[in-house]
Design an enzyme around this catalytic site. Sequence first.
Site, PDB file in Angstrom:
ATOM      1  N   LYS A 161       0.851  -1.203   0.000  1.00  0.00           N
ATOM      2  CA  LYS A 161       0.000   0.000   0.000  1.00  0.00           C
ATOM      3  C   LYS A 161       0.879   1.243   0.000  1.00  0.00           C
ATOM      4  O   LYS A 161       1.769   1.377   0.833  1.00  0.00           O
ATOM      5  CB  LYS A 161      -0.925   0.037   1.218  1.00  0.00           C
ATOM      6  CG  LYS A 161      -1.966   1.157   1.076  1.00  0.00           C
ATOM      7  CD  LYS A 161      -2.786   1.371   2.330  1.00  0.00           C
ATOM      8  CE  LYS A 161      -2.174   2.362   3.274  1.00  0.00           C
ATOM      9  NZ  LYS A 161      -1.983   3.708   2.733  1.00  0.00           N
ATOM     10  N   GLU A 211       9.247  -0.547  11.209  1.00  0.00           N
ATOM     11  CA  GLU A 211      10.220   0.559  11.164  1.00  0.00           C
ATOM     12  C   GLU A 211       9.467   1.810  11.571  1.00  0.00           C
ATOM     13  O   GLU A 211       8.696   2.348  10.780  1.00  0.00           O
ATOM     14  CB  GLU A 211      10.766   0.721   9.743  1.00  0.00           C
ATOM     15  CG  GLU A 211      11.485  -0.488   9.188  1.00  0.00           C
ATOM     16  CD  GLU A 211      12.804  -0.747   9.873  1.00  0.00           C
ATOM     17  OE1 GLU A 211      13.275   0.122  10.640  1.00  0.00           O
ATOM     18  OE2 GLU A 211      13.366  -1.823   9.648  1.00  0.00           O
ATOM     19  N   CYS A 229      12.897   9.814   9.294  1.00  0.00           N
ATOM     20  CA  CYS A 229      12.681   9.057  10.537  1.00  0.00           C
ATOM     21  C   CYS A 229      13.880   9.193  11.475  1.00  0.00           C
ATOM     22  O   CYS A 229      13.723   9.235  12.687  1.00  0.00           O
ATOM     23  CB  CYS A 229      12.409   7.601  10.225  1.00  0.00           C
ATOM     24  SG  CYS A 229      13.657   6.859   9.168  1.00  0.00           S
ATOM     25  N   GLU A 271       7.537  12.873  18.508  1.00  0.00           N
ATOM     26  CA  GLU A 271       8.321  13.092  17.293  1.00  0.00           C
ATOM     27  C   GLU A 271       7.701  14.285  16.539  1.00  0.00           C
ATOM     28  O   GLU A 271       6.506  14.285  16.263  1.00  0.00           O
ATOM     29  CB  GLU A 271       8.216  11.823  16.438  1.00  0.00           C
ATOM     30  CG  GLU A 271       9.062  11.825  15.196  1.00  0.00           C
ATOM     31  CD  GLU A 271       8.817  10.575  14.326  1.00  0.00           C
ATOM     32  OE1 GLU A 271       7.708  10.022  14.341  1.00  0.00           O
ATOM     33  OE2 GLU A 271       9.762  10.183  13.627  1.00  0.00           O
TER      34      GLU A 271
HETATM   35  P1  NAD Z   1       1.724   6.864   9.356  1.00  0.00           P
HETATM   36  O1  NAD Z   1       1.972   5.863  10.420  1.00  0.00           O
HETATM   37  O2  NAD Z   1       0.650   7.854   9.557  1.00  0.00           O
HETATM   38  O3  NAD Z   1       1.358   6.114   7.994  1.00  0.00           O
HETATM   39  C1  NAD Z   1       2.237   5.175   7.394  1.00  0.00           C
HETATM   40  C2  NAD Z   1       1.424   4.270   6.490  1.00  0.00           C
HETATM   41  O4  NAD Z   1       0.552   3.487   7.295  1.00  0.00           O
HETATM   42  C3  NAD Z   1       0.544   5.013   5.489  1.00  0.00           C
HETATM   43  O5  NAD Z   1       0.564   4.312   4.264  1.00  0.00           O
HETATM   44  C4  NAD Z   1      -0.827   4.935   6.135  1.00  0.00           C
HETATM   45  O6  NAD Z   1      -1.896   5.004   5.206  1.00  0.00           O
HETATM   46  C5  NAD Z   1      -0.771   3.569   6.794  1.00  0.00           C
HETATM   47  N1  NAD Z   1      -1.693   3.357   7.917  1.00  0.00           N
HETATM   48  C6  NAD Z   1      -2.207   4.286   8.762  1.00  0.00           C
HETATM   49  N2  NAD Z   1      -3.024   3.684   9.661  1.00  0.00           N
HETATM   50  C7  NAD Z   1      -2.990   2.353   9.390  1.00  0.00           C
HETATM   51  C8  NAD Z   1      -3.612   1.204   9.981  1.00  0.00           C
HETATM   52  N3  NAD Z   1      -4.432   1.301  11.037  1.00  0.00           N
HETATM   53  N4  NAD Z   1      -3.364  -0.019   9.453  1.00  0.00           N
HETATM   54  C9  NAD Z   1      -2.521  -0.142   8.400  1.00  0.00           C
HETATM   55  N5  NAD Z   1      -1.925   0.907   7.794  1.00  0.00           N
HETATM   56  C10 NAD Z   1      -2.146   2.141   8.289  1.00  0.00           C
HETATM   57  O7  NAD Z   1       3.116   7.553   9.054  1.00  0.00           O
HETATM   58  P2  NAD Z   1       3.410   8.729   8.008  1.00  0.00           P
HETATM   59  O8  NAD Z   1       2.880   9.997   8.575  1.00  0.00           O
HETATM   60  O9  NAD Z   1       3.005   8.317   6.637  1.00  0.00           O
HETATM   61  O10 NAD Z   1       5.019   8.739   8.036  1.00  0.00           O
HETATM   62  C11 NAD Z   1       5.746   9.363   9.020  1.00  0.00           C
HETATM   63  C12 NAD Z   1       6.177   8.388  10.082  1.00  0.00           C
HETATM   64  O11 NAD Z   1       6.920   7.335   9.511  1.00  0.00           O
HETATM   65  C13 NAD Z   1       7.106   9.023  11.105  1.00  0.00           C
HETATM   66  O12 NAD Z   1       6.742   8.595  12.392  1.00  0.00           O
HETATM   67  C14 NAD Z   1       8.481   8.468  10.731  1.00  0.00           C
HETATM   68  O13 NAD Z   1       9.425   8.444  11.766  1.00  0.00           O
HETATM   69  C15 NAD Z   1       8.129   7.110  10.250  1.00  0.00           C
HETATM   70  N6  NAD Z   1       9.184   6.567   9.380  1.00  0.00           N
HETATM   71  C16 NAD Z   1      10.012   5.600   9.883  1.00  0.00           C
HETATM   72  C17 NAD Z   1      11.060   5.102   9.087  1.00  0.00           C
HETATM   73  C18 NAD Z   1      11.993   4.036   9.613  1.00  0.00           C
HETATM   74  O14 NAD Z   1      12.762   3.477   8.839  1.00  0.00           O
HETATM   75  N7  NAD Z   1      11.968   3.739  10.897  1.00  0.00           N
HETATM   76  C19 NAD Z   1      11.242   5.598   7.788  1.00  0.00           C
HETATM   77  C20 NAD Z   1      10.377   6.583   7.321  1.00  0.00           C
HETATM   78  C21 NAD Z   1       9.345   7.064   8.128  1.00  0.00           C
END
Ligand code: NAD
Length: 489
Positions: free
Chosen positions: A184, A257, A292, A391
Amino acid sequence: MTLTFDPAQLAIPSGHHIGGKFVQLGKADIDVLRPSDHQPMGAIEDGGTEAVERAVAEARRSLKESRWARIAPRQRARVLHRWADLVDEQNEYLARLEAAGSSRLISLTAVGDVARTAEVIRFFAEYCDKLEGDVTATEEGTLSLVKNEPYGIVGTIVPWNFPMITAAWKFAPALAAGNAVVMKTSELTPHSLLALADLAARASLPAGLLNIINGLGSTTGSAIVRHPDIRKISFTGSSTTGLAIIREAGIKPLTLELGGKSPQLVFADAGDLDKVSARIAAAFIANAGQVCTAGSRIVVERKIADELLDRIERRCKAVKPGPTWNADTDFAPIISRRQADRIDSLVRQTLKEGASLRTGGSFMESRNEGAFYAPTILEGVSEDMTGFREEFFGPVASVHRFDDAEEGMALADHPTFGLAASVHTTDISKALHAADRIEAGTVWVNHHGRAPEFTSPAGGFKSSGYGKDMGRAGIEAFLRKKAVWVNYA
Ligand code: NAD
């Protein structure tokens, strides 16, 4: 290639990419906006259960018909290499698509994101025929084999901050290991992944092995997590969503992650302060802090703190915000107005709780329609404040001063997050002690940010998640061990 471009001239892929082709199931009624100017860039549909069922059916059929997990591993590698070559050939288009649709600057996508995506695919392609198993110790007349097998169908869910690279970290090892993928996209940045899937089809990746679906997390994402035929989930995103996934996944294996609050531990002997300040500033300003591993806590030895912070502050004030498609822009927009408001409210709340503002703390509205947030430095942020616990995921750093190494290392170690950390000192023994001491998945010394090689495993400790992307661990995450025990006595 000319870097500056007109985003209105770009061909925008539409639909999901399921079974090797673009598919529209219902109405595309979620507008996707360009972060730089909030103008529409196509619309997507929330695929939901229907799209997930379709993708799983295609994946199941394809695994069976193409025998992807059973063909000669070298053959898998050849397909992946062909795909990587096509990604390179389409560099200009992909770099523009990624820049127009995300916070990534064209000056970076052209030389960084697209090339790295191709290299990640190649890196994992090279693992295809190098995945050995084991023969374990047994008595005479018996043979104990340990085989590495793919899961079958794996589900992957990605965020918006480095759309292509973050996705490549998952689909490349998953496919190289012999799995089919249902991925997704983030609802904010779907397009470049659809274009990559189209190139995979052109490279003759058997149709149905890579399915890219669009939609919201609570519907489509959740349907992936819950689907019984999807045997493993690899997720990158926030810790809050990670927790929701843990609750829904049941006994499914997970790679998570998640978010971070990564410290930059700067000792007085860090070296040339001009160079050090450039490194420290870039670690929370690059991609407007939407990284991140952003170095969002500057933990600095008191002796050099003011001198260093003056330099960092000057760099904060010198950024050049602008559209991602202008070659001379060096400061990225926040991905959406909603996310920018969230950053601002976290800053306001932290100030209300008693922190003080050294610089920034406001929108840069004069630039254009996009949501640009000024690089911000907060002082006096204590452990009980919002700005320490949450964060920001924006260009915001807090400053924490220390007098001796022990105190510095203790401050650097965050009580809940443990994604990454960096240590800046010319004393290697001090650096290695700090690396031993800080509880984080990655510790950089005199550097902050993912290294250009793909060999290091990336992943967090504590609330920053578990499991690894990249490196050998990144492909092992998509394999499960099977024991085969034979009696031939
Ligand atoms: P998010 O958690 O809001 O969304 C990430 C993904 O999860 C999106 O595709 C979203 O549609 C999906 N999602 C949301 N709710 C869900 C659910 N209940 N079930 C399944 N999927 C769901 O994060 P974001 O705002 O898109 O990205 C930013 C975050 O990602 C920050 O916290 C950042 O630190 C983290 N991040 C971590 C890494 C790493 O390698 N650790 C890398 C990049 C980003």
